[in-house]
Write a protein that holds these residues in place. Structure first.
Motif, short mmCIF file in Angstrom:
data_model
loop_
_atom_site.label_atom_id
_atom_site.label_comp_id
_atom_site.label_asym_id
_atom_site.label_seq_id
_atom_site.Cartn_x
_atom_site.Cartn_y
_atom_site.Cartn_z
N TRP A 183 45.85 41.75 42.80
CA TRP A 183 44.71 42.11 43.64
C TRP A 183 43.59 42.70 42.79
CZ3 TRP A 183 43.68 40.19 48.02
CH2 TRP A 183 44.61 40.01 49.02
N GLU A 212 41.65 40.04 40.96
CA GLU A 212 40.79 39.31 41.89
C GLU A 212 39.56 40.13 42.27
OE1 GLU A 212 41.31 36.71 45.96
OE2 GLU A 212 42.31 38.63 45.84
N CYS A 261 36.58 38.15 40.34
CA CYS A 261 36.22 36.96 41.10
C CYS A 261 34.78 36.98 41.61
CB CYS A 261 37.19 36.76 42.27
SG CYS A 261 38.75 36.04 41.75
N LEU A 313 46.26 30.87 40.72
CA LEU A 313 45.51 31.67 39.75
C LEU A 313 45.16 30.84 38.51
CD1 LEU A 313 47.35 35.12 39.86
CD2 LEU A 313 44.97 34.68 40.48
N ILE A 344 40.57 30.56 45.52
CA ILE A 344 40.57 31.96 45.97
C ILE A 344 41.21 32.07 47.35
CG2 ILE A 344 39.06 33.84 46.71
CD1 ILE A 344 37.22 33.15 44.40
N ASP A 370 44.62 34.17 48.25
CA ASP A 370 44.64 35.21 49.28
C ASP A 370 45.71 34.94 50.34
OD1 ASP A 370 42.81 36.89 48.22
OD2 ASP A 370 41.12 36.22 49.42
N THR A 381 43.85 35.89 34.40
CA THR A 381 44.54 35.14 35.46
C THR A 381 45.93 34.72 34.99
OG1 THR A 381 43.43 33.11 34.72
CG2 THR A 381 42.44 34.30 36.56
#
Length: 586
Positions: free
Chosen positions: A81, A84, A88, A149, A181, A185, A251
């Motif tokens: 998390w 990201e 991101c 990822l 993405i 999630d 990643t």
């Protein structure tokens, strides 16, 4: 089980109940109540109950080790998390997406949480896999997250292999990145739902609060590891192998880190196996399951509804902080502190990420310290006047200190006020050091925000699990209250009842809590989209170097992310009032 199926225990039975509740030895509660129940009623009710095989167990020679192994999966989860949230947003900006469109991408988070966590939680509740209900989902989900990822990190190369250079390639690259993405999630929310439920399923009732605290600690450690990794120039340290940019290497580390963390917890924990569900559950289809979740979510008990109300107001403030604070610190650096040669850097994404990650390293360090210290400074919400007797030498000091300890609701309320007052200063910051300081201050309220709602919901689920006096709850299973040197163990006898320690109620209500946590994220996304469209309608000049200057937005006005943080701070004031109303219901 109806109240009519219980007889009032005699004096000796009540004395046995009191002894079982107050002391931590091996308590055979079934034997205490064997003569207090009517056997025909038990046999009749048993047909409607779920049947189980095996016992929950966690490897480890000490309680600390067992708690660490049980919650270790959250380290990898929060590390992922963190990567990201840190990278991101600037990654999408670097690809040429505007901030207003980027804010729409982050609907993926609340949308996946709204759909995945409650549904996956209920599906896992009914799983009869011989490996348990939670661990198979955790392992499969972590493998999917890892694959997505890697696709996200190598999006340009993957698209470039099939499409020639040009505007169409850029469009497809953005599309594939956004799709990756969303996939990350959705998959990671499935993993998260089962990681939290595994804690509830495995621990006996007296250990639930400790398990929640350890979960918060491990989550904070995962954030620290992720943010520390983000501050290091990984390309310079490890060279161009396995990725020539900071984002690619992170990643890759996140992918393998999540698989490793989930594997450790899956190896250390033995789950009870569900042999067969209740007859009513086995006949329920997808529509009935969704209908059940909806009806429960719209008809919550008053105190659980109050907890959910706090989450709504609180997360309107926390959502922009968690997703944009790193970019805000990095952009503040580029606006006011960075020399000219740094502003022209070809790896602006890596530079902004490292600057932003440094602030979140401090933030996560404060959060981790708070997760260890605050439980010692705050009254436990389930204290009922019985506490361990301190050594005589310090008894006076400890007793005096305990008199002034605030309860958790009071601490949570002041945590909202602290976060609100800190983030209201965001639009007035003109130094990345000041921005870093503000982000770090939010560590303490975040420790409370991750600990308090889970604790109080767990208490309310325990209350709902037994509407009769405490002897009714204890009679449903044989609980072994272990010492720190023996493994956790929860033995369920013949009188299986959906108490909280089985996870049959907690999965549903924690899924509903997550719904109330994700709804404000849609609100936050909508607010961010409007603010970005008004204040920064063009592409980011800090990142989109390949865009025409006319497409850039200016940097003279207020930073749009800072304005979003300010609006979120106003919402958190509402969370403080909602917490006060929750306290009035106690």
């Amino acid at each position: 089980m109806p109240d009519s199926q219980f007889r009032t225990p005699g004096t000796r039975g009540r004395e046995a109940i009191d002894t079982a509740e107050k002391f931590a030895g091996q308590v055979e509660v079934e034997e205490v109540f064997e003569s207090t129940f009517e056997k025909p009623h038990i046999l009749g009710a048993r047909k409607e109950m779920a049947s189980w095989s095996g016992q929950p167990h966690v490897k480890g020679s000490t309680e600390t080790m067992r708690m660490a192994l049980l919650t270790f999966s959250l380290v990898g989860l929060q590390f992922t998390w963190g990567i990201e949230m840190t990278y991101c947003t600037p990654y999408l900006l670097q690809l040429g997406l505007t901030k207003s469109k980027t804010s729409l991408v982050w609907i993926a988070g609340p949308l996946s949480g709204l759909i995945m966590q409650p549904i996956v939680g209920v599906i896992a509740d009914r799983s009869t896999s011989k490996y348990g209900r939670r661990r198979p989902v955790m392992v499969i989900g972590s493998l999917l997250v890892a694959a997505c990822l890697i696709v996200l990190g190598w999006t340009k190369e993957i698209v470039g292999h099939f499409i020639e250079e040009g505007d169409f390639r850029k469009t497809v690259t953005i599309f594939v990145a956004v799709l990756a993405i969303y996939a990350v999630d959705f998959a990671i929310n499935a993993v998260q739902a089962c990681c939290r439920s595994l804690i509830v399923d495995t621990l006996p009732i007296p250990k639930q609060q400790a398990g929640s605290s350890w979960g918060s600690r491990m989550a904070a450690m995962g954030h620290i590891i992720g943010y520390v990794a983000g501050t290091i120039d990984l390309v310079a340290v490890f060279g161009p192998s396995f990725g020539d940019t900071q984002f690619k290497k992170l990643t890759l580390i996140a992918a393998f880190g999540l698989i490793f963390a989930v594997s450790v917890t899956s190896w250390a924990v033995t789950e009870r196996v569900l042999v067969s569900s209740k007859s009513t559950e086995s006949k329920a289809g997808p529509l009935q399951m969704i209908s059940h979740i909806f009806k429960t979510a719209t008809n919550l008990p008053p105190r659980i509804q109050a907890i959910c109300n706090v989450q709504v107001w609180s997360w309107i403030g926390w959502f922009p902080f968690l997703f944009y604070s790193t970019t805000w610190v990095g952009e503040t650096y580029f606006r006011y502190d960075a020399p000219h040669d740094v502003k022209q850097s070809k790896d602006a994404l890596g530079d902004i990420g490292r600057i932003g990650s440094m602030s979140l390293v401090v933030f996560s360090t404060v959060t981790c310290i708070g997760a260890f210290i605050l439980p010692q400074l705050v009254k436990s919400p389930d204290e009922e006047g019985f506490t361990a007797r301190p050594p005589a030498a310090i008894a006076g000091i400890v007793t005096k200190f305990n008199e002034y300890k605030p309860d958790l609701l009071t601490a949570w309320m002041w945590g909202h006020c602290m976060f609100s007052s800190v983030m209201m200063m965001a639009p007035f910051v003109h130094s990345f050091r000041a921005a870093t300081f503000l982000v770090a201050l939010c560590g303490l309220p975040w420790a409370l925000a991750t600990w308090a709602p889970n604790t109080y919901l767990g208490i309310e689920v325990n209350r709902l699990s037994s509407t009769a006096p405490s002897h009714r709850r204890l009679s449903s299973s044989r609980i072994e209250m272990t010492s720190p040197s023996t493994p956790f163990k929860l033995e369920h006898g013949l009188l299986d009842d959906p108490v909280s320690s089985t996870g049959e109620l907690s999965g549903l209500y924690f899924g509903i809590l997550n719904i109330y946590t994700t709804i404000p994220q849609f609100i936050g996304t909508f607010i961010s989209m409007i603010v970005f469209s008004i204040l920064e309608p063009g592409k980011s000049p800090e990142l989109a170097h390949d865009a025409h200057p006319d497409e850039h937005h200016g940097t003279d006005g207020p930073n749009a992310i800072a304005v979003c943080l300010f609006i979120g701070a106003l919402s958190t004031i509402g969370a403080a009032f909602a917490t006060k109303r929750l306290k009035d219901l106690q």
